[in-house]
Design a protein around this motif. Structure first.
Motif, mmCIF file in Angstrom:
data_model
loop_
_atom_site.group_PDB
_atom_site.id
_atom_site.type_symbol
_atom_site.label_atom_id
_atom_site.label_comp_id
_atom_site.label_asym_id
_atom_site.label_seq_id
_atom_site.Cartn_x
_atom_site.Cartn_y
_atom_site.Cartn_z
ATOM 1 N N GLU A 94 0.978 -1.046 0.080
ATOM 2 C CA GLU A 94 -0.236 -0.106 -0.133
ATOM 3 C C GLU A 94 0.906 1.294 -0.006
ATOM 4 O O GLU A 94 0.654 2.310 -0.779
ATOM 5 C CB GLU A 94 -1.122 -0.120 1.164
ATOM 6 N N ARG A 164 -0.448 5.977 -1.008
ATOM 7 C CA ARG A 164 -1.248 5.117 0.041
ATOM 8 C C ARG A 164 -2.813 5.165 -0.550
ATOM 9 O O ARG A 164 -3.756 5.720 -0.198
ATOM 10 C CB ARG A 164 -1.298 5.424 1.328
ATOM 11 N N VAL A 167 -6.067 1.273 -0.120
ATOM 12 C CA VAL A 167 -7.005 0.633 1.101
ATOM 13 C C VAL A 167 -8.494 0.948 0.899
ATOM 14 O O VAL A 167 -8.595 2.276 0.429
ATOM 15 C CB VAL A 167 -6.483 1.063 2.401
ATOM 16 N N ARG A 168 -9.364 0.072 0.948
ATOM 17 C CA ARG A 168 -10.621 0.316 0.496
ATOM 18 C C ARG A 168 -11.093 1.246 1.464
ATOM 19 O O ARG A 168 -11.158 1.488 2.840
ATOM 20 C CB ARG A 168 -11.381 -1.066 0.825
ATOM 21 N N VAL A 223 -5.925 6.597 3.500
ATOM 22 C CA VAL A 223 -6.808 5.846 4.474
ATOM 23 C C VAL A 223 -6.187 5.132 5.327
ATOM 24 O O VAL A 223 -5.025 4.365 5.305
ATOM 25 C CB VAL A 223 -7.534 5.017 3.643
ATOM 26 N N TYR A 225 -4.883 2.373 8.183
ATOM 27 C CA TYR A 225 -4.945 0.941 7.970
ATOM 28 C C TYR A 225 -3.969 0.120 8.887
ATOM 29 O O TYR A 225 -2.813 0.687 9.322
ATOM 30 C CB TYR A 225 -4.866 0.035 6.502
ATOM 31 N N TYR A 228 0.099 -0.543 8.420
ATOM 32 C CA TYR A 228 0.758 0.794 8.225
ATOM 33 C C TYR A 228 2.153 0.584 8.650
ATOM 34 O O TYR A 228 2.285 0.501 9.754
ATOM 35 C CB TYR A 228 0.202 2.050 8.409
ATOM 36 N N ASP A 233 2.203 -5.109 5.593
ATOM 37 C CA ASP A 233 1.770 -4.228 4.224
ATOM 38 C C ASP A 233 2.082 -5.098 3.056
ATOM 39 O O ASP A 233 2.944 -4.703 2.309
ATOM 40 C CB ASP A 233 2.491 -2.839 4.303
ATOM 41 N N VAL A 237 -3.645 -6.247 1.437
ATOM 42 C CA VAL A 237 -4.359 -5.127 1.924
ATOM 43 C C VAL A 237 -4.624 -4.064 1.066
ATOM 44 O O VAL A 237 -5.430 -3.177 1.169
ATOM 45 C CB VAL A 237 -3.327 -4.376 2.711
ATOM 46 N N ASP A 239 -6.797 -3.047 -2.390
ATOM 47 C CA ASP A 239 -8.307 -3.309 -2.926
ATOM 48 C C ASP A 239 -8.139 -2.886 -4.193
ATOM 49 O O ASP A 239 -8.238 -1.762 -4.597
ATOM 50 C CB ASP A 239 -9.384 -2.584 -1.996
ATOM 51 N N GLN A 242 -10.445 0.153 -5.108
ATOM 52 C CA GLN A 242 -10.061 1.379 -4.805
ATOM 53 C C GLN A 242 -8.906 1.886 -5.417
ATOM 54 O O GLN A 242 -8.687 2.942 -5.711
ATOM 55 C CB GLN A 242 -9.495 1.158 -3.243
#
Length: 258
Positions: A94, A164, A167-168, A223, A225, A228, A233, A237, A239, A242
């Motif tokens: 991410e 980043r 992440v959804r 976002v 998570y 992080y 990571d 993770v 999506d 996203q």
């Protein structure tokens, strides 16, 4: 995009002064060359320090600068960037393979359908902090900005950092630097339709280097998570939906430029 994220994460942690960071730079540069850009690797030094609790050595990293054919940096254009490095204990799926691969995909799309303003794409080295209570960071983007002539700096109509972005989350965060003019972030949100995004402030990525010298700048992503800056990571993770949403927001803004 996910294949690229898996490839980068498989390289392991990519501290800016490490061989893995050099491999990541070569990988991203190859993608951008394949998309049709003239790619330049610009070296810069980074100091030793402590990154997220781990000692890191001094060394050299690079900014990967991708220009479309015939690009003139003294003519109006925008800059889109994403950072190459990770903290030393994270494979960084991410943070920030997600940003790099969304950038590479939008770069490919932009070469196929150029907009009214040229776009310069940059993968920045050494964004992650190396000490100073988190203040010694963004070395690559600061080096890039410092190397610009006055005419080149004045020609940049805006800069967007992708950091980043996978992440959804239903809305895509579009952040401006606290206390700075939010006009660019507002324009990005308007182009994408506000329902697809949310406003935020952020002072911890490469967009700050541009805002500090008066260039309008914004960040997509951030976002929270649990993985992080950790060994967790990993690609799972991130999506895919996203990634697509983040890319669509950036693409809509690029297409709106006049």
């Amino acid at each position: 995009m996910q294949d690229g994220i898996r490839t980068l994460a498989a390289m392991g942690p990519r501290d800016a002064a490490s061989p893995a960071s050099d491999r990541a730079a070569s990988f991203v540069a190859a993608r951008l060359r394949t998309a049709g850009y003239r790619v330049t690797l610009v070296p810069l030094g980074v100091p030793a320090g402590v990154s997220w609790g781990v000692r890191v050595p001094a060394g050299t990293t690079v900014d990967v600068v991708a220009d479309p054919p015939g690009f003139d940096p003294t003519r109006p254009h925008v800059v889109v960037g994403a950072h190459l490095d990770t903290v030393p204990q994270s494979p960084g799926a991410e943070d920030n393979a997600s940003g790099l691969m969304v950038m590479a995909e939008v770069a490919r799309m932009t070469r196929r359908q150029p907009g009214a303003l040229p776009v310069r794409f940059v993968a920045f080295g050494a964004e992650e902090a190396r000490g100073g209570n988190g203040t010694l960071y963004a070395f690559g983007s600061r080096h890039f900005v410092a190397s610009l002539t006055g005419a080149e700096r004045s020609a940049i109509r805006g800069m967007v950092a992708l950091d980043r972005v996978g992440v959804r989350a239903a809305p895509v965060p579009v952040c401006h630097v606290a206390g700075a003019d939010p006009s660019l972030a507002d324009a990005i949100r308007a182009a994408a339709s506000p329902a697809a995004t949310r406003a935020c402030t952020n002072k911890a990525s490469d967009h700050v280097s541009f805002q500090k010298v008066g260039i309008p700048a914004a960040r997509l992503g951030s976002v929270p998570y649990p993985a992080y800056h950790s060994a967790r990571d990993v690609p799972s993770v991130v999506d895919p939906a996203q990634l697509s949403r983040s890319g669509a927001v950036l693409w809509a803004w690029i297409r709106s430029l006049r």
